[in-house]
Design a protein around this motif. Sequence first.
Motif, PDB file in Angstrom:
ATOM      1  N   ASN A  88       0.802  -1.227   0.000  1.00  0.00           N
ATOM      2  CA  ASN A  88       0.000   0.000   0.000  1.00  0.00           C
ATOM      3  C   ASN A  88       0.832   1.274   0.000  1.00  0.00           C
ATOM      4  OD1 ASN A  88       0.971  -0.085   2.598  1.00  0.00           O
ATOM      5  ND2 ASN A  88      -1.024  -0.377   3.570  1.00  0.00           N
ATOM      6  N   ASP A  89       2.154   1.177   0.138  1.00  0.00           N
ATOM      7  CA  ASP A  89       2.996   2.381   0.065  1.00  0.00           C
ATOM      8  C   ASP A  89       3.001   2.976  -1.335  1.00  0.00           C
ATOM      9  OD1 ASP A  89       3.601   2.088   2.698  1.00  0.00           O
ATOM     10  OD2 ASP A  89       5.513   1.059   2.356  1.00  0.00           O
ATOM     11  N   GLU A  90       2.639   2.184  -2.322  1.00  0.00           N
ATOM     12  CA  GLU A  90       2.705   2.642  -3.712  1.00  0.00           C
ATOM     13  C   GLU A  90       1.351   3.085  -4.255  1.00  0.00           C
ATOM     14  OE1 GLU A  90       4.504  -0.428  -6.003  1.00  0.00           O
ATOM     15  OE2 GLU A  90       6.099  -0.803  -4.556  1.00  0.00           O
ATOM     16  N   TRP A  91       0.316   3.112  -3.407  1.00  0.00           N
ATOM     17  CA  TRP A  91      -1.005   3.503  -3.869  1.00  0.00           C
ATOM     18  C   TRP A  91      -1.089   5.012  -4.079  1.00  0.00           C
ATOM     19  CZ3 TRP A  91      -4.385   0.353   0.101  1.00  0.00           C
ATOM     20  CH2 TRP A  91      -4.184  -1.004  -0.134  1.00  0.00           C
ATOM     21  N   VAL A  92      -1.809   5.397  -5.118  1.00  0.00           N
ATOM     22  CA  VAL A  92      -2.072   6.816  -5.388  1.00  0.00           C
ATOM     23  C   VAL A  92      -3.571   7.035  -5.208  1.00  0.00           C
ATOM     24  CG1 VAL A  92      -1.925   8.678  -7.067  1.00  0.00           C
ATOM     25  CG2 VAL A  92      -0.159   6.901  -7.028  1.00  0.00           C
ATOM     26  N   LEU A  93      -3.955   7.674  -4.080  1.00  0.00           N
ATOM     27  CA  LEU A  93      -5.362   7.825  -3.729  1.00  0.00           C
ATOM     28  C   LEU A  93      -5.705   9.286  -3.475  1.00  0.00           C
ATOM     29  CD1 LEU A  93      -5.571   4.914  -1.118  1.00  0.00           C
ATOM     30  CD2 LEU A  93      -6.455   4.863  -3.439  1.00  0.00           C
ATOM     31  N   PRO A  94      -6.984   9.657  -3.671  1.00  0.00           N
ATOM     32  CA  PRO A  94      -7.422  11.002  -3.286  1.00  0.00           C
ATOM     33  C   PRO A  94      -7.240  11.208  -1.785  1.00  0.00           C
ATOM     34  CG  PRO A  94      -9.037   9.959  -4.725  1.00  0.00           C
ATOM     35  CD  PRO A  94      -8.040   8.907  -4.374  1.00  0.00           C
ATOM     36  N   GLU A  95      -6.867  12.401  -1.405  1.00  0.00           N
ATOM     37  CA  GLU A  95      -6.529  12.696  -0.017  1.00  0.00           C
ATOM     38  C   GLU A  95      -7.701  12.439   0.928  1.00  0.00           C
ATOM     39  OE1 GLU A  95      -4.118  13.577   3.074  1.00  0.00           O
ATOM     40  OE2 GLU A  95      -3.494  13.550   0.964  1.00  0.00           O
ATOM     41  N   GLU A  96      -8.941  12.762   0.483  1.00  0.00           N
ATOM     42  CA  GLU A  96     -10.090  12.715   1.395  1.00  0.00           C
ATOM     43  C   GLU A  96     -10.541  11.299   1.735  1.00  0.00           C
ATOM     44  OE1 GLU A  96     -11.667  13.196  -2.845  1.00  0.00           O
ATOM     45  OE2 GLU A  96     -10.034  13.979  -1.591  1.00  0.00           O
TER      46      GLU A  96
ATOM     47  N   ASN B 255      -8.990  -1.505   4.166  1.00  0.00           N
ATOM     48  CA  ASN B 255      -7.980  -2.437   3.646  1.00  0.00           C
ATOM     49  C   ASN B 255      -7.347  -3.239   4.778  1.00  0.00           C
ATOM     50  OD1 ASN B 255      -6.107  -3.301   1.345  1.00  0.00           O
ATOM     51  ND2 ASN B 255      -4.663  -2.564   2.871  1.00  0.00           N
ATOM     52  N   SER B 256      -7.151  -2.604   5.939  1.00  0.00           N
ATOM     53  CA  SER B 256      -6.600  -3.320   7.092  1.00  0.00           C
ATOM     54  C   SER B 256      -7.564  -4.409   7.561  1.00  0.00           C
ATOM     55  CB  SER B 256      -6.329  -2.337   8.228  1.00  0.00           C
ATOM     56  OG  SER B 256      -5.857  -3.009   9.379  1.00  0.00           O
ATOM     57  N   ILE B 257      -8.875  -4.128   7.483  1.00  0.00           N
ATOM     58  CA  ILE B 257      -9.868  -5.139   7.853  1.00  0.00           C
ATOM     59  C   ILE B 257      -9.762  -6.346   6.926  1.00  0.00           C
ATOM     60  CG2 ILE B 257     -12.353  -5.601   7.911  1.00  0.00           C
ATOM     61  CD1 ILE B 257     -12.750  -2.709   8.837  1.00  0.00           C
TER      62      ILE B 257
ATOM     63  N   THR C 233      -6.541  -8.342   7.717  1.00  0.00           N
ATOM     64  CA  THR C 233      -6.642  -9.050   9.004  1.00  0.00           C
ATOM     65  C   THR C 233      -7.526 -10.279   8.879  1.00  0.00           C
ATOM     66  OG1 THR C 233      -6.358  -6.954  10.190  1.00  0.00           O
ATOM     67  CG2 THR C 233      -7.265  -8.812  11.428  1.00  0.00           C
ATOM     68  N   LYS C 234      -8.670 -10.144   8.192  1.00  0.00           N
ATOM     69  CA  LYS C 234      -9.545 -11.301   7.981  1.00  0.00           C
ATOM     70  C   LYS C 234      -8.842 -12.363   7.150  1.00  0.00           C
ATOM     71  CE  LYS C 234     -13.214  -9.336   6.222  1.00  0.00           C
ATOM     72  NZ  LYS C 234     -14.598  -9.218   5.684  1.00  0.00           N
ATOM     73  N   TYR C 235      -8.045 -11.919   6.210  1.00  0.00           N
ATOM     74  CA  TYR C 235      -7.419 -12.852   5.273  1.00  0.00           C
ATOM     75  C   TYR C 235      -6.466 -13.810   5.976  1.00  0.00           C
ATOM     76  CZ  TYR C 235      -5.068 -14.590   1.118  1.00  0.00           C
ATOM     77  OH  TYR C 235      -4.565 -15.400   0.147  1.00  0.00           O
ATOM     78  N   THR C 236      -5.701 -13.308   6.941  1.00  0.00           N
ATOM     79  CA  THR C 236      -4.724 -14.157   7.622  1.00  0.00           C
ATOM     80  C   THR C 236      -5.397 -15.327   8.326  1.00  0.00           C
ATOM     81  OG1 THR C 236      -4.836 -12.709   9.568  1.00  0.00           O
ATOM     82  CG2 THR C 236      -3.100 -12.267   7.965  1.00  0.00           C
ATOM     83  N   ARG C 237      -6.623 -15.114   8.799  1.00  0.00           N
ATOM     84  CA  ARG C 237      -7.353 -16.190   9.479  1.00  0.00           C
ATOM     85  C   ARG C 237      -8.086 -17.072   8.475  1.00  0.00           C
ATOM     86  NH1 ARG C 237      -8.356 -19.879  13.385  1.00  0.00           N
ATOM     87  NH2 ARG C 237     -10.582 -20.123  13.800  1.00  0.00           N
ATOM     88  N   GLU C 238      -8.758 -16.468   7.509  1.00  0.00           N
ATOM     89  CA  GLU C 238      -9.586 -17.240   6.580  1.00  0.00           C
ATOM     90  C   GLU C 238      -8.734 -18.028   5.593  1.00  0.00           C
ATOM     91  OE1 GLU C 238     -12.478 -14.590   4.944  1.00  0.00           O
ATOM     92  OE2 GLU C 238     -13.469 -14.280   6.882  1.00  0.00           O
TER      93      GLU C 238
END
Length: 563
Positions: free
Chosen positions: A26-34, A43-45, A48-53
């Motif tokens: 995600n350091d390379e993502w280009v996203l709108p500031e807002e 994305n963190s959710i 986190t779910k992925y590691t378990r599922e």
Amino acid sequence: MITAANYQKDKISKLYVPGRYPGKNNDEWVLPEEIRTDYAKLNSIIETKYTREYLKICAFYNKILPTLRSGGYVTSSYNVPSFTTMDQERTDTGTGMSSNYLKQIVDQVVSRIGTVTFEPTLIADVPTLEYIVYKDEVERLMRKAIRNEKINRMCMEVFHDASIVCFSHVFIDPITHKPVKANDYEVGMFESQFTSDDVKQMLYRNYKFPTTSLAPYLAREDDALKQTLLDEIDNKDSVDFKMYFDCPEKRVIITINGKTLKEVNYPFDTVQMVTFGWDIGFSKVTASSLFDLLYPTQRELNKVNAKIQQLIRMYKGAVPVFNNDVDLAMKSISNGSGEALYVDSSRPIDSLMTVINPTPIDAQLSATKTELKTEMYELAGLQQVSFNMENMRSAAAVIAIDQTRDTVFQAQLDGISRFVSQLFRTIVNYNAEVFKDEDSSMSWADVKKLVDEAEVDLKPVTITSPLGNKNEALKEEPDYKQMSVARTITRVIKNEVSWDTVSFAVDKMSLKMMAAITIVKFEALGIEVPDSLQRFIISAFIEDIQLGLVSLVGDDSGRISEL
């Protein structure tokens, strides 16, 4: 065991280590500031779910699936070592030594849904104009949607996935306008919105989205960005695809490999999505899946199997033990066929040696396996029935055996029928807003109004009965004459067709009868009869008089007394 992984550079150690999620950093993502803060939380959710599922899925199939750990893995992912490979005698591929009753039970539960379809019926306590006019057409539309091969398979997959990870989702893609099944580890939502059925922000992330499916999403972009993305994904079979739904701002933001595309208009207050949950609780997230219920027992079963493997490896044949004063010699046989043990002693052979018999495998282990298997079936609400044909001397016996599983099956059937109904309502709601300007005899807005005011009743129909006969209702030929008449009446009410412009292919006698019946329904329910329908029936009546099909009889005063 180390399998395929997506390596990322650690900011502290400066070393590349396996990442917990196979997507792009995600350091390379280009996203709108807002949107960066909410985007990062969602994305963190997902991660986190992925590691378990991820572990749940591997344990369910008993395979270490490499494509779940690396988006760039291109080798076949099904021919891989088993999840219980360290408990096996050999580290080969396949399902290994595990008696995977967990998967067998889930497949058995899901397979029952595959033998059932639904017959839709619209029910309205207070019939409206839309109900009278569009009921038959909407029911045909629902039957088409339910029996659509893709949607039917999608519903089965949703039911299957929810039995493992508790939830599975279907949403409408705002670009392709088609339903998309999303795995739970691909969807990020705030728990407060999810539990209140008011999801206004959602992130869908597919780390292995095929590059061949990107054309509809890139069609709106300018040539510069399009060329940049094409150069970046050149020679790649998949990309990291993300779709962020932002209902408060009425938009959807799509990113491909970290590059943000143009915003897509999304005129809805909530995300057009349907979720199937395996369980119910105090809130949506206080739930469990069939996998969570059965896996502890399956794990104990795996341990018993591992113990049996250990005993087999230690198992040896009968061991001879000789006295110390006996001379032994190992000599080769002259023809080279092997070796033989020679005993140089004049004493009887039975006094020279004793034999230690091998330790047999404990029979209690097999009994323990059977007990654990029975426990799993009982927890899943299934019964193991003996299908000895001596016990089945009549069709009633077959049906009785089939109904032994109905205790939980009826509840599961009700859950999937509600999901199908909600999915149809979601599709109608989406089309009514997106295609509201589309010119047709039955607009999506009319369908939405009818579906909102009526109850959708889905009656389960068994495709294959216990006697092995196909359900006859599914093979009925539609009444095309009735369909053409009903659609013509709909166009008459919408003032698109008059009596003079009716197609020659429509039976005019049936049309007149249907128009008269429709007027009677309107009058009985206190609904104002449309002027176009009144003009239509009057024109038909006048033509019948002109053709002599109807005669007017007057009384002595010259007034018309009867027709």
